[in-house]
Design a protein around this motif. Structure first.
Motif, short mmCIF file in Angstrom:
data_model
loop_
_atom_site.label_atom_id
_atom_site.label_comp_id
_atom_site.label_asym_id
_atom_site.label_seq_id
_atom_site.Cartn_x
_atom_site.Cartn_y
_atom_site.Cartn_z
N ASP A 88 6.08 10.93 13.97
CA ASP A 88 7.45 10.67 13.54
C ASP A 88 7.66 9.19 13.23
OD1 ASP A 88 8.27 13.25 13.62
OD2 ASP A 88 9.38 13.09 15.51
N LEU A 89 7.06 8.32 14.04
CA LEU A 89 7.21 6.89 13.82
C LEU A 89 6.48 6.42 12.56
CD1 LEU A 89 6.73 5.63 17.49
CD2 LEU A 89 8.87 5.69 16.20
N LEU A 90 5.35 7.04 12.28
CA LEU A 90 4.53 6.61 11.14
C LEU A 90 4.96 7.25 9.83
CD1 LEU A 90 1.08 6.76 12.94
CD2 LEU A 90 2.06 4.71 11.91
N ARG A 91 5.58 8.43 9.89
CA ARG A 91 5.87 9.20 8.67
C ARG A 91 6.63 8.40 7.62
NH1 ARG A 91 7.42 13.31 11.07
NH2 ARG A 91 5.50 14.54 10.93
N PRO A 92 7.67 7.63 7.97
CA PRO A 92 8.38 6.88 6.92
C PRO A 92 7.54 5.77 6.30
CG PRO A 92 9.70 7.06 8.94
CD PRO A 92 8.31 7.48 9.29
N ARG A 93 6.43 5.43 6.92
CA ARG A 93 5.62 4.31 6.44
C ARG A 93 4.34 4.77 5.75
NH1 ARG A 93 8.29 3.22 11.10
NH2 ARG A 93 9.26 1.17 11.31
N VAL A 94 4.14 6.08 5.66
CA VAL A 94 2.90 6.63 5.12
C VAL A 94 3.22 7.56 3.95
CG1 VAL A 94 0.90 8.08 5.61
CG2 VAL A 94 1.70 6.47 7.33
N ALA A 95 2.57 7.32 2.83
CA ALA A 95 2.69 8.20 1.68
C ALA A 95 1.32 8.81 1.40
CB ALA A 95 3.19 7.43 0.46
N PRO A 96 1.10 10.07 1.74
CA PRO A 96 -0.21 10.68 1.54
C PRO A 96 -0.67 10.60 0.09
CG PRO A 96 1.18 12.08 2.90
CD PRO A 96 2.06 11.00 2.36
N ALA A 97 -1.93 10.29 -0.10
CA ALA A 97 -2.54 10.23 -1.43
C ALA A 97 -4.01 10.60 -1.30
CB ALA A 97 -2.39 8.83 -2.03
N ALA A 98 -4.59 11.05 -2.39
CA ALA A 98 -5.96 11.56 -2.36
C ALA A 98 -6.97 10.50 -1.98
CB ALA A 98 -6.31 12.15 -3.72
N ASP A 99 -6.64 9.23 -2.21
CA ASP A 99 -7.62 8.17 -1.97
C ASP A 99 -7.27 7.29 -0.78
OD1 ASP A 99 -5.40 6.85 -2.97
OD2 ASP A 99 -6.54 5.53 -4.31
N THR A 100 -6.45 7.81 0.14
CA THR A 100 -5.85 6.98 1.18
C THR A 100 -6.23 7.48 2.57
OG1 THR A 100 -3.96 6.38 -0.20
CG2 THR A 100 -3.64 6.25 2.16
N VAL A 101 -6.47 6.54 3.50
CA VAL A 101 -6.75 6.86 4.90
C VAL A 101 -5.85 6.00 5.77
CG1 VAL A 101 -8.47 6.76 6.76
CG2 VAL A 101 -9.15 7.52 4.49
N LEU A 102 -5.25 6.62 6.78
CA LEU A 102 -4.46 5.91 7.77
C LEU A 102 -5.36 5.55 8.95
CD1 LEU A 102 -1.75 4.99 9.11
CD2 LEU A 102 -1.57 7.34 9.99
#
Length: 240
Positions: free
Chosen positions: A21-35
C-alpha cells in the motif's frame, strides 16, 4: 537505457505496515522495470525486531562471544538464525544463515532501525522469497529484496538479492555461444544480484533514508526464479 529511480517519502516503517500500500502510489508497473526494496523495511514491516533483554545466551554462545568479542545475547540470536558457523575471530562472526546465505552475524543488524535503544536488533525476514512474491503479486511488478553483503577477498559491501519474484534471479547461459562461436561452459548470470547492486547506488548504505529504488530499462529471456536459486548448495562449497 538502464535508469535507476530512488523511491522517496516512505518515512519510517513500523511493524504491521502494508508495504504494498505504501509503495503502490510510487510504482508504475512496466515490462522493463524491477522494484528493489531493502531487507530492512521488509523486516520492519514483518516485526522481526528482538529485544536483547529477552535473550538468554547458552554456553555455546557465551564461549563464541568471548572469542569474537561480541555481545553473548547477539551471538545466541545469530546461532538460532544459522545452520553453521563458518568463521569466528575477534570482531568477526560469519555464519551460514538458515536460508543458505553466508553472511556476517546471520544478517542481524542494529543500524537504521529506529527508536528502541542499543538493545534492540532486527533479523532477516522469515522467508525473503515469500515476502518478494507477496509484493510482486500485490504490485504487479518484479521485485528484488536486497541486503548488503561483505565479500571474503575484497573490502566493502555490495547489495545482493536475498529475495526475488517475477524475474529470473539466475540466468543460465551454459550452452550458448559467444561472439566467436565458442560454447559457454560455466556462465551463469546473477541477474537479481546485479539489479540489487545497481539499485544500491541510489539507495545508499548509511543515513540516506532511501529504502527502495526502481530500475528501468531491463530485459531478460529466462523463466522467473526465486533468489534461493543463487545459493550454492553445500555439496558444491569450494572453500570448506
Amino acid at each position: 537505457m538502464i535508469r535507476i529511480e530512488p523511491v522517496t517519502g516512505l518515512g519510517e516503517i513500523a511493524p504491521g505496515d502494508d508495504l504494498a500500500d505504501l509503495l503502490r502510489p510510487r510504482v508504475a508497473p512496466a515490462a522493463d522495470t524491477v522494484l528493489v526494496v531493502t531487507q530492512k523495511i521488509v523486516s520492519k514491516a514483518e516485526d522481526r525486531y528482538v529485544d536483547l533483554h529477552t535473550v538468554r545466551p547458552g554456553a555455546t554462545a557465551i564461549d563464541l562471544a568471548e572469542r569474537t568479542r561480541k555481545d553473548p545475547r547477539l551471538v545466541e540470536l545469530v546461532l538460532a538464525e544459522s545452520s553453521a558457523v563458518v568463521r569466528a575471530a575477534p570482531n568477526v562472526l560469519i555464519t551460514r544463515h538458515r536460508t543458505g546465505h553466508v553472511m556476517a552475524n546471520a544478517g542481524i543488524d542494529q543500524s537504521n532501525i529506529g527508536a528502541g535503544g542499543n538493545d534492540r536488533v532486527l533479523l532477516l525476514p522469515l522467508d525473503a522469497d515469500t515476502s518478494a512474491a507477496a509484493l510482486h503479486d500485490a504490485l504487479g511488478i518484479p521485485v528484488v529484496i536486497a541486503d548488503s553483503f561483505g565479500r571474503p577477498w575484497r573490502y566493502g559491501t555490495v547489495n545482493v538479492a536475498i529475495g526475488a519474484a517475477g524475474l529470473p534471479s539466475l540466468v543460465d547461459q551454459r550452452g550458448d555461444e559467444d561472439r566467436d562461436g565458442r560454447t559457454l561452459q560455466v556462465t551463469q548470470v546473477a541477474l537479481a544480484d546485479m539489479i540489487a547492486s545497481a539499485a544500491g547506488l541510489a539507495m545508499g548504505e548509511a543515513s540516506e533514508g532511501i529504502p527502495a529504488a526502481i530500475v528501468h530499462g531491463l530485459a531478460w529471456h529466462a523463466v522467473p526464479r526465486a533468489a534461493s536459486a543463487l545459493v550454492r548448495p553445500l555439496e558444491e562449497d569450494l572453500f570448506r
